[in-house]
Design a protein around this motif. Structure first.
Motif, PDB file in Angstrom:
ATOM      1  N   GLY A   1       0.817  -1.199   0.000  1.00 18.14           N
ATOM      2  CA  GLY A   1       0.000   0.000   0.000  1.00 18.14           C
ATOM      3  C   GLY A   1       0.853   1.252   0.000  1.00 18.14           C
ATOM      4  O   GLY A   1       2.046   1.213   0.264  1.00 18.14           O
ATOM      5  N   GLN A   2       0.214   2.379  -0.337  1.00 20.73           N
ATOM      6  CA  GLN A   2       0.929   3.646  -0.324  1.00 20.73           C
ATOM      7  C   GLN A   2       0.177   4.651   0.517  1.00 20.73           C
ATOM      8  O   GLN A   2      -1.044   4.608   0.599  1.00 20.73           O
ATOM      9  CB  GLN A   2       1.051   4.194  -1.743  1.00 20.73           C
ATOM     10  N   VAL A   3       0.928   5.549   1.119  1.00 22.89           N
ATOM     11  CA  VAL A   3       0.310   6.593   1.927  1.00 22.89           C
ATOM     12  C   VAL A   3       0.495   7.923   1.207  1.00 22.89           C
ATOM     13  O   VAL A   3       1.592   8.249   0.767  1.00 22.89           O
ATOM     14  CB  VAL A   3       0.963   6.662   3.321  1.00 22.89           C
ATOM     15  N   LEU A   4      -0.593   8.643   1.056  1.00 15.79           N
ATOM     16  CA  LEU A   4      -0.486  10.001   0.545  1.00 15.79           C
ATOM     17  C   LEU A   4      -0.785  10.921   1.717  1.00 15.79           C
ATOM     18  O   LEU A   4      -1.839  10.825   2.325  1.00 15.79           O
ATOM     19  CB  LEU A   4      -1.494  10.236  -0.580  1.00 15.79           C
ATOM     20  N   CYS A   5       0.167  11.746   2.051  1.00 24.38           N
ATOM     21  CA  CYS A   5      -0.023  12.596   3.216  1.00 24.38           C
ATOM     22  C   CYS A   5       0.153  14.051   2.821  1.00 24.38           C
ATOM     23  O   CYS A   5       1.148  14.422   2.218  1.00 24.38           O
ATOM     24  CB  CYS A   5       0.988  12.209   4.294  1.00 24.38           C
ATOM     25  N   GLU A   6      -0.831  14.840   3.126  1.00 27.99           N
ATOM     26  CA  GLU A   6      -0.755  16.246   2.762  1.00 27.99           C
ATOM     27  C   GLU A   6      -1.098  17.097   3.972  1.00 27.99           C
ATOM     28  O   GLU A   6      -2.192  16.986   4.520  1.00 27.99           O
ATOM     29  CB  GLU A   6      -1.735  16.512   1.630  1.00 27.99           C
ATOM     30  N   VAL A   7      -0.166  17.927   4.370  1.00 32.17           N
ATOM     31  CA  VAL A   7      -0.413  18.849   5.478  1.00 32.17           C
ATOM     32  C   VAL A   7      -0.690  20.217   4.889  1.00 32.17           C
ATOM     33  O   VAL A   7       0.028  20.678   4.002  1.00 32.17           O
ATOM     34  CB  VAL A   7       0.794  18.920   6.432  1.00 32.17           C
ATOM     35  N   LYS A   8      -1.753  20.847   5.357  1.00 29.84           N
ATOM     36  CA  LYS A   8      -2.049  22.222   4.957  1.00 29.84           C
ATOM     37  C   LYS A   8      -1.949  23.093   6.189  1.00 29.84           C
ATOM     38  O   LYS A   8      -2.530  22.769   7.216  1.00 29.84           O
ATOM     39  CB  LYS A   8      -3.475  22.303   4.402  1.00 29.84           C
ATOM     40  N   VAL A   9      -1.212  24.145   6.076  1.00 29.24           N
ATOM     41  CA  VAL A   9      -1.152  25.080   7.188  1.00 29.24           C
ATOM     42  C   VAL A   9      -2.014  26.267   6.798  1.00 29.24           C
ATOM     43  O   VAL A   9      -1.757  26.937   5.801  1.00 29.24           O
ATOM     44  CB  VAL A   9       0.297  25.493   7.485  1.00 29.24           C
TER      45      VAL A   9
ATOM     46  N   GLN B   1       8.781  24.450   4.133  1.00 26.35           N
ATOM     47  CA  GLN B   1       8.583  23.937   5.490  1.00 26.35           C
ATOM     48  C   GLN B   1       7.374  23.013   5.559  1.00 26.35           C
ATOM     49  O   GLN B   1       7.402  21.967   6.198  1.00 26.35           O
ATOM     50  CB  GLN B   1       8.346  25.095   6.451  1.00 26.35           C
ATOM     51  N   VAL B   2       6.304  23.428   4.884  1.00 28.69           N
ATOM     52  CA  VAL B   2       5.066  22.643   4.929  1.00 28.69           C
ATOM     53  C   VAL B   2       5.260  21.321   4.195  1.00 28.69           C
ATOM     54  O   VAL B   2       4.805  20.269   4.638  1.00 28.69           O
ATOM     55  CB  VAL B   2       3.902  23.452   4.342  1.00 28.69           C
ATOM     56  N   LYS B   3       5.973  21.377   3.063  1.00 31.85           N
ATOM     57  CA  LYS B   3       6.232  20.140   2.324  1.00 31.85           C
ATOM     58  C   LYS B   3       7.056  19.181   3.153  1.00 31.85           C
ATOM     59  O   LYS B   3       6.832  17.972   3.144  1.00 31.85           O
ATOM     60  CB  LYS B   3       6.970  20.475   1.021  1.00 31.85           C
TER      61      LYS B   3
ATOM     62  N   GLU C   1      11.345  14.844  -4.529  1.00 30.24           N
ATOM     63  CA  GLU C   1      11.160  14.543  -3.113  1.00 30.24           C
ATOM     64  C   GLU C   1      12.509  14.429  -2.399  1.00 30.24           C
ATOM     65  O   GLU C   1      12.722  15.040  -1.361  1.00 30.24           O
ATOM     66  CB  GLU C   1      10.362  13.248  -2.956  1.00 30.24           C
ATOM     67  N   LEU C   2      13.407  13.688  -3.027  1.00 33.58           N
ATOM     68  CA  LEU C   2      14.740  13.531  -2.442  1.00 33.58           C
ATOM     69  C   LEU C   2      15.432  14.879  -2.364  1.00 33.58           C
ATOM     70  O   LEU C   2      16.076  15.216  -1.367  1.00 33.58           O
ATOM     71  CB  LEU C   2      15.548  12.546  -3.292  1.00 33.58           C
ATOM     72  N   ALA C   3      15.279  15.687  -3.424  1.00 39.63           N
ATOM     73  CA  ALA C   3      15.942  16.985  -3.459  1.00 39.63           C
ATOM     74  C   ALA C   3      15.421  17.891  -2.358  1.00 39.63           C
ATOM     75  O   ALA C   3      16.198  18.565  -1.679  1.00 39.63           O
ATOM     76  CB  ALA C   3      15.736  17.627  -4.824  1.00 39.63           C
ATOM     77  N   SER C   4      14.113  17.891  -2.149  1.00 32.04           N
ATOM     78  CA  SER C   4      13.591  18.800  -1.125  1.00 32.04           C
ATOM     79  C   SER C   4      13.928  18.289   0.279  1.00 32.04           C
ATOM     80  O   SER C   4      14.125  19.069   1.196  1.00 32.04           O
ATOM     81  CB  SER C   4      12.090  19.016  -1.291  1.00 32.04           C
ATOM     82  N   ARG C   5      14.037  16.977   0.424  1.00 28.05           N
ATOM     83  CA  ARG C   5      14.500  16.421   1.692  1.00 28.05           C
ATOM     84  C   ARG C   5      15.920  16.888   1.979  1.00 28.05           C
ATOM     85  O   ARG C   5      16.236  17.348   3.070  1.00 28.05           O
ATOM     86  CB  ARG C   5      14.515  14.896   1.607  1.00 28.05           C
ATOM     87  N   LEU C   6      16.758  16.747   0.957  1.00 28.52           N
ATOM     88  CA  LEU C   6      18.158  17.136   1.123  1.00 28.52           C
ATOM     89  C   LEU C   6      18.279  18.617   1.455  1.00 28.52           C
ATOM     90  O   LEU C   6      19.005  18.999   2.374  1.00 28.52           O
ATOM     91  CB  LEU C   6      18.921  16.857  -0.174  1.00 28.52           C
ATOM     92  N   SER C   7      17.551  19.445   0.713  1.00 29.08           N
ATOM     93  CA  SER C   7      17.725  20.875   0.948  1.00 29.08           C
ATOM     94  C   SER C   7      17.162  21.280   2.305  1.00 29.08           C
ATOM     95  O   SER C   7      17.718  22.149   2.970  1.00 29.08           O
ATOM     96  CB  SER C   7      17.120  21.705  -0.184  1.00 29.08           C
TER      97      SER C   7
END
Lengths: 295, 291
Positions: free
Chosen positions: A93-101, A117-119, B100-106
């Motif tokens: 399975g996969q999890v899609l997680c989205e946080v909205k501030v 930061q939010v990502k 995704e990897l790039a934003s993790r790294l940065s």
């Protein structure tokens, strides 16, 4: 921070934003007041009042609402459902997680477009959940977790992780354990549980003050610099004798202090776990059971 | 990260080997491989470094711009990180795959350098409140062959060490606008203070109680979680990030944190020694990408 809202009446180019002049964080230098209490009348090792609720969104498969002090987070879980055709194939399975501030969640208006930061927050929550959910039980399925931070007054990551895992439990998603999180801060070598946003801000600037005082007054070698920083830890307390699912730390802390702080955070997680469990048990005992089918 | 297909038997071979204290390439659990490092590889940047560790290849460049400061911080420069995982490194990175990897790294880099003890942005200012120095650190992942985070952090520190910006002097004012002059002398340069700049040490969790540093790409396939620890030269810890969808026991985690602090201080000392050695070579020929 450096963000001009074109939909509002902007001041002249040279104007200073009001939040710089009137920020409540600017003046706070001292953490502990004279009576040994923090600015919000807490002892250093006291957490804020918390509230957990579940099943608050009727449309969602599972949902939760979490308050840590005045930090408020709402979470909705949808699925398991068919994987989006665009996603990369995975047999589990996969999890899609989205946080909205929410734009109104903090003192300074935040852009509705998710910033870095939010990502990062979304990814950290996702990591914690992927460790907790038994993904093998949901082959080729996707579980959507949506989080909205209504108010941010410190400890957002901890609140998000706890909220998401409560909502997943509410949605009857199979998990190894409930994953709960807590944050701890160090300020001048002292440990504080569950820092508020003012305290988080103060700690972020503590390093700066130390650095400037060091460069101005040539400090001697034996003068130890205090540890300042904060850490958020997500724990599954019962799974394999306690497993850490997420740990995010920043600041500047010695290895020994870090271990003490980690212990304090884990202890807090266990307390949070007890409350989370209680809330879930209550939800199950109150739930209406389907009436028995008559023959 | 990058997928190479290993069979279950191959994974078992690696894991059981580590449990016996032997890694596939003969190293011990806390042994680091030799790495190649060169600074000043690009003329177009203020500072650059290329680091190669076995099959991981990173190019880091630093460019300076003059910019207005952040509101409320008139006397502070800026340090910004951008990572690009190009599809050259792995076909998975094609399109938005590497994002995704790039934003993790940065974001890890940003957190690592956010503490003023690690890198002090105060004083990187030309005209207070008007122009500050903004340093753009661009990381290009050319080849991705394991232990990416450590190599990137070493590259960033080296590139910042090698950064030289021309000295700026304010010569006059013309109708409210200030005039700057850049020094023509190539030796009249400003440098950045990286004495306290941290690096990352990654511990890959093999099993409870056993972690290894500097994992190869094959070893990375065998375990779902690693602890990325930011360590300053004085052995304080300035960032921790748990990477991957797995979990780790608190004792293993603590052991890894403690180990990183010791190892980090040693790697710092060696890195700075090498950078100084490289700097002292007169008329150094740049090897660049030719081998």
């Amino acid at each position: 921070m450096n963000y001009r809202d074109s939909r509002r009446n902007c001041g002249p180019e040279t104007a200073t934003p009001i939040y710089v002049l009137k920020s409540p964080f600017n003046e706070k230098e001292e953490f502990l007041l004279n009576d040994g209490k923090r600015s919000d009348d807490r002892a250093p090792l006291e957490v804020r009042k918390m509230y957990f609720g579940v099943s608050n969104i009727s449309q969602a498969k599972g949902s939760s609402y979490v308050e840590l002090g005045s930090t408020k987070v709402v979470c909705g879980v949808y699925g398991p459902k068919e994987m989006a055709p665009s996603s990369i194939f995975k047999s589990t399975g996969q999890v899609l997680c989205e946080v909205k501030v929410a734009p109104f969640s903090s003192y300074v208006r935040r852009s509705p477009v998710p910033d870095r930061q939010v990502k990062e927050l979304s990814m950290q929550v996702k990591d914690a959940l992927e460790a907790a959910i038994i993904l093998e039980e949901y082959p080729k399925a996707q579980i959507d977790v949506f989080l909205t931070v209504v108010e941010d007054s410190g400890g957002v990551l901890a609140a998000c992780v706890t909220a998401a895992s409560l909502a997943l439990c509410d949605a009857d998603i199979r998990m190894y354990d409930i994953v709960v999180a807590a944050s701890v801060a160090w300020y001048n070598d002292r440990i504080y549980l569950d820092p508020s946003i003012e305290e988080e801000e103060c700690i972020a600037r503590a390093g700066e003050r130390l650095a400037t005082s060091k460069s101005s007054a040539s400090s001697t070698e034996d003068e130890l610099e205090g540890s300042n920083g904060s850490v958020t830890v997500a724990l599954m307390p019962l799974y394999a004798n306690g497993q850490v699912a997420t740990m995010v730390m920043s600041g500047s802390v010695t290895a020994a202090k870090l271990q003490d702080g980690l212990d304090a955070a884990l202890e807090t997680c266990r307390k949070v776990y007890a409350i989370a469990k209680q809330v879930l048990i209550q939800r199950v005992s109150e739930a209406k059971l389907p009436e028995k089918l008559e023959d | 990260m990058v997928d190479i297909n290993l069979s279950e038997a191959e994974k078992r071979y690696i894991i059981d080997g580590v449990k016996l204290g032997i890694r596939a390439d003969g190293r011990g659990p806390l042994d680091y491989r030799e790495l190649e490092l060169e600074t000043g590889v690009l003329d177009t940047a203020n500072g650059s470094a290329r680091v190669r560790l076995h099959r991981t290849d990173i190019l880091v460049t630093v460019k300076m711009e003059l910019e207005p400061p952040l509101p409320g911080r008139p006397n502070h420069g800026k340090l910004l990180f951008f990572v690009n995982c190009s599809a050259n490194a792995a076909p998975e990175f094609e399109g938005r795959g590497g994002e995704e990897l790039a934003s993790r790294l940065s974001s890890v880099l940003e957190r690592l350098y956010s503490d003023a003890n690690a890198f002090n942005t105060a004083g990187l200012v030309v005209v207070p409140g008007k122009y500050v120095k903004a340093f753009y650190v661009d990381v290009e992942v050319l080849e991705c062959g394991g232990n990416l985070f450590d190599v990137v952090s070493l590259g960033v520190k080296s590139a910042l060490y090698a950064t030289r910006t021309p000295r700026i002097t304010i010569t006059g004012e013309d109708g409210g606008e200030l005039e700057f002059t850049l020094s023509d002398n190539p030796y009249d340069v400003d440098r950045l203070d990286v004495t306290n700049a941290p690096i990352l040490i990654t511990h890959l969790r093999i099993s409870e109680g056993i972690t290894i540093v500097d994992p190869t790409i094959e070893e990375e396939q065998c375990a779902p979680v690693s602890v990325v620890v930011g360590v300053a030269p004085n052995a304080t810890i300035c960032a921790v990030h748990l990477l991957g969808p797995g979990t780790i026991g608190p004792h293993t985690l603590k052991k890894a944190l403690k180990g990183s602090a010791v190892l980090g201080a040693e790697i710092h000392a060696r890195l700075i020694a090498k950078l100084k050695q490289e700097e002292s070579i007169p008329d150094r020929r740049i090897r660049g990408f030719l081998g």
